[in-house]
Design a protein around this motif. Structure first.
Motif, PDB file in Angstrom:
ATOM      1  N   SER A   1     -39.636 -45.348 -44.028  1.00  0.00           N
ATOM      2  CA  SER A   1     -38.234 -45.150 -44.407  1.00  0.00           C
ATOM      3  C   SER A   1     -37.523 -46.499 -44.414  1.00  0.00           C
ATOM      4  O   SER A   1     -37.761 -47.347 -43.555  1.00  0.00           O
TER       5      SER A   1
ATOM      6  N   THR B   1     -32.791 -44.838 -48.056  1.00  0.00           N
ATOM      7  CA  THR B   1     -31.405 -44.403 -47.864  1.00  0.00           C
ATOM      8  C   THR B   1     -30.507 -45.580 -48.201  1.00  0.00           C
ATOM      9  O   THR B   1     -30.575 -46.618 -47.530  1.00  0.00           O
TER      10      THR B   1
ATOM     11  N   ARG C   1     -29.812 -39.032 -34.207  1.00  0.00           N
ATOM     12  CA  ARG C   1     -29.445 -39.794 -35.396  1.00  0.00           C
ATOM     13  C   ARG C   1     -30.694 -40.233 -36.174  1.00  0.00           C
ATOM     14  O   ARG C   1     -31.781 -40.379 -35.618  1.00  0.00           O
ATOM     15  N   GLU C   2     -30.489 -40.473 -37.443  1.00  0.00           N
ATOM     16  CA  GLU C   2     -31.567 -40.940 -38.314  1.00  0.00           C
ATOM     17  C   GLU C   2     -31.900 -42.392 -37.976  1.00  0.00           C
ATOM     18  O   GLU C   2     -31.021 -43.231 -37.788  1.00  0.00           O
ATOM     19  N   GLU C   3     -33.180 -42.689 -37.872  1.00  0.00           N
ATOM     20  CA  GLU C   3     -33.627 -44.058 -37.618  1.00  0.00           C
ATOM     21  C   GLU C   3     -34.624 -44.465 -38.700  1.00  0.00           C
ATOM     22  O   GLU C   3     -35.274 -43.616 -39.319  1.00  0.00           O
TER      23      GLU C   3
ATOM     24  N   LYS D   1     -35.896 -47.959 -35.800  1.00  0.00           N
ATOM     25  CA  LYS D   1     -36.800 -47.445 -34.779  1.00  0.00           C
ATOM     26  C   LYS D   1     -37.311 -48.614 -33.930  1.00  0.00           C
ATOM     27  O   LYS D   1     -37.257 -49.766 -34.363  1.00  0.00           O
TER      28      LYS D   1
END
Length: 822
Positions: free
Chosen positions: A48, A80, A136-138, A184
């Motif tokens: 990601s 993203t 939360r998104e990492e 991350k």
């Protein structure tokens, strides 16, 4: 990447300039994007990526292209991208469609999430919205070209950042602060930012957090400030940073540099983190030493141990801000005025006042209001806060000598810093010695290595180490009414202050830099083309002459050296270490031209050896050696003239070779002409052979230009019959054809090194051909799509574009119909 870069340029030219500056919308050119993406190393079945402030998505696209080119590709990737500008977010969708298609061809599943919102607000919300980090998104990776803009103290953005402890003075640091927290563990970040965050008090808290949370892997700088974002005319020292989220302690860091993003010959060093950030530095300044000379400079500067506090000296910024006291400014001195000193009053190490007829005032009106702006009569040292591009030094100092001015008090303008003894004047010899120290090449090189700013602040000057009072006094005592020149200043510091110092075994940094400049000047005198007038070529010449920094030109030798040995010489004697895979670049773009110019000879020990042999060696040509031994002396000019008379310069040799390789062209009526080789004439031939045959069949050529002979072919009578008369001063397009079947006069510009059919050129040609009875069609022709990308933002509306590498297609710029007169 090429297609997306084309879109980037098209979008950039349509941006409102004021809004572009306001939002910091300087989108990443393809060479920069590709360089940045190549640094990311993460592996995994899925990856990601965060692209904050994505613009057109050039960085995301470069990352996708790189991932898809890996031997072990991930199964899926997700990008993203945050972009708050609605228009750019729409264009970003086109980029993601291209990414999806490209990934599918590589067998990789692509997901793109475009978030049309403010990244600062979204990032703060992500960091504060959940009770646990897993809420939360990492991301595995983050790639950023963040906006560059100051953050106002009372702004909403500032208050938001304070809620997560990420307060900073500039938007780009805020983007980085939030991005690194969204990674991350062991996640990677690569970003291009101004170098200004590396030092200075404003970014101290940001540097501390960044270095505490991230492990530096690579720092890449650009030698030229105007190259990274050249198309937007951004003049800024930029640095690319690659870092990993704290898997280990800080270790080795790669420091590289190039002149421009597409440069194929980067310098390359692997350094311990302690050489980047000094262990005893409370400010955590980030040093970017691109060569061994930087280490040698720091070694020499370490022998100056005094601080300004030790010397009983302080430095302040000039008190007079001219736009705040316009009623007190006087162009000429008078009875009720005091001298007002600006940077323009500097002259050869001293202040020269007044300077009549200049743009700046010379005096300040003496009133109660101005009393607080004055300093008492005496000696001071002044330093320009901003230096012009013409000045060879970043730090420029001058002595204010009260004996040269008639009054008791004086005022210093705000664009100056001034040294004083806690509000009182300095001792004369200390002032002169201090100015000489600040004007030395050693201090200038030290400052450039540490500072990412184009200005010199008082805080920067306070950080410098200084000689002792006694050493400054001794240097100053030898300075009379005239300041010594640069070479003499440097010699005195080397002999008087550093000769007894136990310096590490390293190249002499000051003499080394001067010797490279001399070699550059010699190459220019010898007639080498501009492409070979660079540092790499200068070092190659010095290697062939075995000229070390302290070796005089008269002692030049002629050793046999291969490319590897030359590059070892660059490193050992001049501290420039190039990446190992750049040997072929040195051979092809430097030494090959030396051979053609008659400066070097390949394999003189064994002429039968193939030049592509790994054992190939080169030697300076004997006549060139004799000439270069005279460089800097009285015999150089005369010897150079004789040398250039007896042996052709490479430039003139290329010209003769071009004459032998002229391009033949057969016109439709059987007339044969030839054009000079190279340049745009290769494209002119393709215009006549390919463009005309497809889009203007059976058209009659009226004019064909040549780079060397402007009027290669001209049917003046045919043009007059169409109502157009031009003289020899008329700036004709490169090709003009009459397409009788349509009643068109087609005006074609062939673009290789000169500009396309820009709005200005469009208007010029309309004026030149205003009497034409035929309709005018305006066409710009390019050899490749890559050439088109370079000039896309210059092309005028209502004109056509043709690219020779895709000859069956045309592009029309926003017209009502394709290929027609308007």
């Amino acid at each position: 990447m090429e297609r997306i870069d084309l879109l980037r340029l098209d979008v950039t030219r349509r941006l409102d300039p004021d809004r572009q500056v306001q939002l910091g919308q300087f989108m990443t050119p393809a060479p920069v994007a590709w360089l940045m993406a190549s640094m990311l190393e993460n592996r995994g079945r899925t990856l990601s990526l965060l692209d904050a402030g994505a613009g057109m998505g050039s960085l995301s696209a470069a990352w996708v292209a790189r991932v898809c080119a890996m031997k072990q590709r991930p199964k899926g990737i997700r990008v993203t991208a945050y972009e708050m500008d609605v228009r750019l977010a729409g264009e970003l969708g086109l980029t993601f469609e291209a990414c999806r298609s490209h990934a599918a061809q590589a067998g990789v599943h692509f997901e793109g999430d475009i978030r049309n919102e403010d990244f600062i607000e979204a990032g703060v919300a992500a960091l504060t919205g959940g009770l646990f980090p897993t809420d939360r998104e990492e991301f595995d990776c983050a790639i950023l070209n963040p906006p560059y803009r100051r953050i106002n103290t009372d702004s909403r953005i500032r208050r938001l950042l304070e809620t997560v402890g990420a307060e900073t003075t500039n938007l780009y640091a805020a983007f980085l602060s939030l991005s690194l927290r969204l990674l991350k563990p062991q996640g990677e970040l690569v970003t291009i930012t101004p170098r200004s965050f590396c030092n200075g008090p404003y970014f101290r808290s940001f540097r501390t957090r960044f270095l505490d949370e991230m492990v530096l892997r690579r720092l890449h700088s650009f030698e030229a400030r105007d190259q990274a974002f050249a198309e937007d005319e951004v003049l800024q020292e930029n640095v690319i940073v690659h870092a990993v989220k704290r898997p280990t302690e800080q270790g080795m860091v790669v420091v590289s540099s190039t002149t421009a993003p597409e440069d194929e010959c980067p310098t390359w060093r692997e350094l311990d983190f302690g050489q980047i950030v000094k262990a005893n530095d409370p400010d955590r300044f980030i040093h970017i030493p691109t060569d061994d000379l930087s280490d040698a400079i720091e070694d020499r500067m370490s022998h100056f141990s005094a601080s300004l506090s030790d010397l009983g000296i302080d430095v302040s910024t000039g008190r007079v801000v001219d736009f705040r006291v316009p009623d007190l400014l006087c162009a000429d001195p008078g009875a009720e005025t005091v001298p007002l000193i600006f940077p323009g009053h500097f002259a050869d190490g001293f202040v020269e006042w007044p300077r009549m007829g200049g743009k700046k005032p010379n005096a300040l009106l003496l009133t109660k209001e101005s009393e607080g702006l004055l300093v008492p009569r005496g000696f001071y040292v002044l330093v320009k806060r901003f230096s012009s591009k013409e000045e060879p030094r970043r730090i420029v100092a001058a002595v204010y000598d009260p004996a040269r001015l008639p009054t008791l008090d004086v005022a210093f303008e705000n664009h100056l810093n001034y040294f004083h003894a806690h509000g009182r004047p300095l001792e004369e010899n200390v002032a002169k010695g201090l100015a000489a120290f600040l004007n030395s090449s050693l201090v200038d090189c030290h400052f450039r290595d540490w500072s990412g700013h184009t200005q010199v602040n008082a805080s920067d000057l306070r950080r410098l180490p200084y000689p002792t009072t006694g050493e400054l006094r001794a240097i100053g005592a030898r300075i009379g009414e005239e300041f010594p020149d640069q070479d003499e200043i440097d010699r005195r510091f080397e002999e008087d202050l550093l000769s007894m110092a136990s310096l590490k075994k390293s190249p002499d940094p000051i003499r080394g830099k001067k010797r490279v400049k001399e070699a550059l000047a010699a190459l220019k005198d010898l007639g080498l083309p501009r492409e070979q007038q660079n540092e790499r070529s200068a070092l190659a010449l010095l290697a062939l002459l075995d000229l070390k920094p302290k070796t005089p030109w008269s002692a030049a030798e002629s050793p046999l050296r291969g490319i590897t040995e030359m590059m070892e010489f660059f490193a050992e004697q001049y501290g420039r270490r190039y990446a190992p895979n750049t040997r072929e670049t040195v051979r092809r773009y430097t030494v090959h031209q030396f051979v053609q110019a008659g400066i070097a000879v390949p394999n003189p020990d064994k002429p039968s050896r193939p030049t592509n042999s790994p054992d190939t060696v080169y030697q300076i040509e004997l006549a060139a050696l004799s000439l270069l031994r005279t460089y800097g002396g009285s015999e150089w000019t005369r010897g150079l003239r004789e040398h250039l008379t007896s042996i052709e310069t490479l430039t003139s040799r290329y010209a003769k070779e071009r004459a032998m390789q002229r391009i033949p062209i057969a016109l439709p009526d059987g007339t044969e002409i030839t054009l000079s080789p190279g340049g745009q004439n290769v494209l002119v031939k393709q215009i006549l052979d390919d463009f005309c045959s497809r889009f203007t069949p059976a058209a009659t050529p009226i004019y064909v230009g040549d780079t060397e002979d402007k009027w290669a072919y001209f049917d003046e009578q045919a043009l007059k019959s169409l109502g157009v008369a031009v003289d020899s001063h008329g700036k004709m397009p490169d090709v003009v054809v009459h397409f009788k079947a349509k009643g068109w006069l087609v005006l074609i510009e062939a673009v290789t090194s000169h500009g396309p059919m820009s709005p200005k050129r469009h208007a010029e040609l309309k004026e030149l051909f205003k009497g034409a009875k035929a309709g005018l069609v305006f066409v710009t022709a390019f050899l490749t799509r890559r050439d088109l990308v370079k000039y896309l933002h210059d092309i005028a509306w209502e004109t056509e574009v043709w690219v020779a590498e895709t000859p069956t297609h045309m592009i029309h710029f926003n017209g009502e119909r394709f290929l027609g007169p308007f």
